[in-house]
Write an enzyme that holds these catalytic residues in place. Sequence first.
Site, short mmCIF file in Angstrom:
data_model
loop_
_atom_site.label_atom_id
_atom_site.label_comp_id
_atom_site.label_asym_id
_atom_site.label_seq_id
_atom_site.Cartn_x
_atom_site.Cartn_y
_atom_site.Cartn_z
N PRO A 117 0.83 -1.22 0.00
CG PRO A 117 -0.88 -1.58 1.56
CD PRO A 117 0.46 -2.12 1.09
CE1 TYR A 118 5.89 5.35 2.36
CE2 TYR A 118 7.31 3.92 1.05
CZ TYR A 118 7.07 5.13 1.71
OH TYR A 118 8.04 6.09 1.70
N GLY A 119 3.88 1.72 -1.35
CA GLY A 119 4.38 1.93 -2.70
C GLY A 119 3.30 2.43 -3.65
#
Length: 140
Positions: free
Chosen positions: A52-54
């Site tokens: 999700p961060y990427g």
Amino acid sequence: MTCNVFGTQRLLEAVRSAPSVRRVVFASSGSVYGATTAESAHEGLVPQPHSPYGATKLAAEHLCGMYAENFGVPTVALLYFYAYGPRQRPDVAVYRAIESALRGRRSRSSATARGVTSPMSATSWTRRCVPHPRTSSRPR
């Protein structure tokens, strides 16, 4: 998601109506490429985030590009791989290697110094992207 996507969009929207801002410098992440290492990364690589961060970093990069193209907001995205420092993620090779050394154990990490970004180096490169007040004007 709130900071990377909505925060970036709000910032770009504010800059859109602030002609005194010369450039938005966005700090992205190698996480936009998923499992790719810094050694094998290149500008032609297709982003494939695996977290999700990427995915949120990639979405924010697209927002920067869209605001530059559609509204003339000057942006630059810096892509940092393996930045280390305070609050380092414990699953990253640099953290594991330092922890092993501090405990007197041999590191099983295959990480090399190539691709690792120190906080001082990241700050230096980021500052180079910020235009000097007397030499830059914002296109409109």
